[in-house]
Design a protein around this motif. Structure first.
Motif, PDB file in Angstrom:
ATOM      1  N   ALA A  15     -27.397 -36.204  27.963  1.00  0.00           N
ATOM      2  CA  ALA A  15     -28.630 -36.993  28.113  1.00  0.00           C
ATOM      3  C   ALA A  15     -28.381 -38.456  27.756  1.00  0.00           C
ATOM      4  N   LEU A  16     -27.654 -38.696  26.669  1.00  0.00           N
ATOM      5  CA  LEU A  16     -27.352 -40.077  26.280  1.00  0.00           C
ATOM      6  C   LEU A  16     -26.451 -40.746  27.312  1.00  0.00           C
ATOM      7  N   ARG A  17     -25.452 -40.031  27.793  1.00  0.00           N
ATOM      8  CA  ARG A  17     -24.555 -40.612  28.800  1.00  0.00           C
ATOM      9  C   ARG A  17     -25.308 -40.954  30.083  1.00  0.00           C
ATOM     10  N   ARG A  18     -26.221 -40.080  30.499  1.00  0.00           N
ATOM     11  CA  ARG A  18     -27.027 -40.376  31.704  1.00  0.00           C
ATOM     12  C   ARG A  18     -27.846 -41.650  31.501  1.00  0.00           C
ATOM     13  N   GLY A  24     -26.400 -49.206  33.569  1.00  0.00           N
ATOM     14  CA  GLY A  24     -25.294 -49.962  34.147  1.00  0.00           C
ATOM     15  C   GLY A  24     -24.062 -50.022  33.257  1.00  0.00           C
ATOM     16  N   LEU A  25     -24.046 -49.263  32.176  1.00  0.00           N
ATOM     17  CA  LEU A  25     -22.894 -49.276  31.274  1.00  0.00           C
ATOM     18  C   LEU A  25     -21.878 -48.232  31.709  1.00  0.00           C
ATOM     19  N   ARG A  26     -20.616 -48.581  31.578  1.00  0.00           N
ATOM     20  CA  ARG A  26     -19.537 -47.660  31.903  1.00  0.00           C
ATOM     21  C   ARG A  26     -18.711 -47.431  30.647  1.00  0.00           C
ATOM     22  N   TYR A  27     -18.165 -46.237  30.516  1.00  0.00           N
ATOM     23  CA  TYR A  27     -17.534 -45.826  29.269  1.00  0.00           C
ATOM     24  C   TYR A  27     -16.499 -44.749  29.544  1.00  0.00           C
ATOM     25  N   ARG A  32      -9.700 -41.275  22.575  1.00  0.00           N
ATOM     26  CA  ARG A  32      -9.244 -41.896  21.338  1.00  0.00           C
ATOM     27  C   ARG A  32      -9.406 -43.406  21.447  1.00  0.00           C
ATOM     28  N   PRO A  33     -10.249 -43.994  20.634  1.00  0.00           N
ATOM     29  CA  PRO A  33     -10.391 -45.453  20.694  1.00  0.00           C
ATOM     30  C   PRO A  33      -9.117 -46.158  20.251  1.00  0.00           C
ATOM     31  N   VAL A  34      -8.477 -45.614  19.229  1.00  0.00           N
ATOM     32  CA  VAL A  34      -7.230 -46.174  18.708  1.00  0.00           C
ATOM     33  C   VAL A  34      -6.182 -45.072  18.817  1.00  0.00           C
ATOM     34  N   VAL A  44     -16.824 -43.968  24.428  1.00  0.00           N
ATOM     35  CA  VAL A  44     -16.032 -45.127  24.008  1.00  0.00           C
ATOM     36  C   VAL A  44     -16.230 -46.278  24.997  1.00  0.00           C
ATOM     37  N   PHE A  45     -16.622 -47.426  24.462  1.00  0.00           N
ATOM     38  CA  PHE A  45     -16.725 -48.666  25.233  1.00  0.00           C
ATOM     39  C   PHE A  45     -15.568 -49.551  24.789  1.00  0.00           C
ATOM     40  N   GLY A  46     -14.451 -49.488  25.528  1.00  0.00           N
ATOM     41  CA  GLY A  46     -13.223 -50.158  25.129  1.00  0.00           C
ATOM     42  C   GLY A  46     -13.304 -51.653  24.924  1.00  0.00           C
TER      43      GLY A  46
END
Length: 137
Positions: A15-18, A24-27, A32-34, A44-46
């Motif tokens: 639901a949050l990803r939708r 308009g956000l892509r992720y 793994r962020p690091v 993760v929003f790099g």
């Protein structure tokens, strides 16, 4: 029985990803962020260095909704305590690496949580070359 519990793509996470995608956000998902830190994060929003954890109230010991289990109380108490310690450790490691960690609990209002994440991502976006040249004019 525990094998039926999903590690990713849960209803609150989807639901949050939708909602974020509709903004308009892509992720990246479950990444793994690091690379040196052996922990995966739900969203993760790099470029913005924002990591979003969607936490279940039972599994992560929500301060508002977590109730102690009536069966096998000691096991579940230890399990949830260990999960909370791992969550704190992950937040600390990512923060030290320059990441902003946002926690969204499964009981939170999805549009409000999405607005909070979107605001953080947009405020932390790196300045692009075209934006710099227009600022100089």
């Amino acid at each position: 029985m525990m094998q039926a519990n999903k590690g990713r793509d849960t209803k609150p996470e989807l639901a949050l990803r939708r909602a974020l995608h509709a903004m308009g956000l892509r992720y990246r998902v479950c990444a793994r962020p690091v690379p040196e830190i052996r922990r995966k994060v739900d969203i993760v929003f790099g470029p913005s260095r924002v990591a979003v954890e969607v936490r279940g109230c039972f599994w992560h010991g929500c301060p508002e909704h977590c109730r102690p289990s009536s069966k096998n109380r000691e096991f579940w108490s230890n399990k949830i305590t260990a999960n909370r310690a791992r969550d704190r450790d992950t937040e600390m490691r990512l923060s030290e690496a320059g990441w902003l960690v946002i926690v969204v609990w499964e009981h939170e209002d999805v549009p409000k949580a999405a607005d909070r994440v979107a605001a953080a991502v947009r405020s932390r976006r790196p300045v692009t070359v075209t934006a710099r040249s227009s600022l100089a004019e």
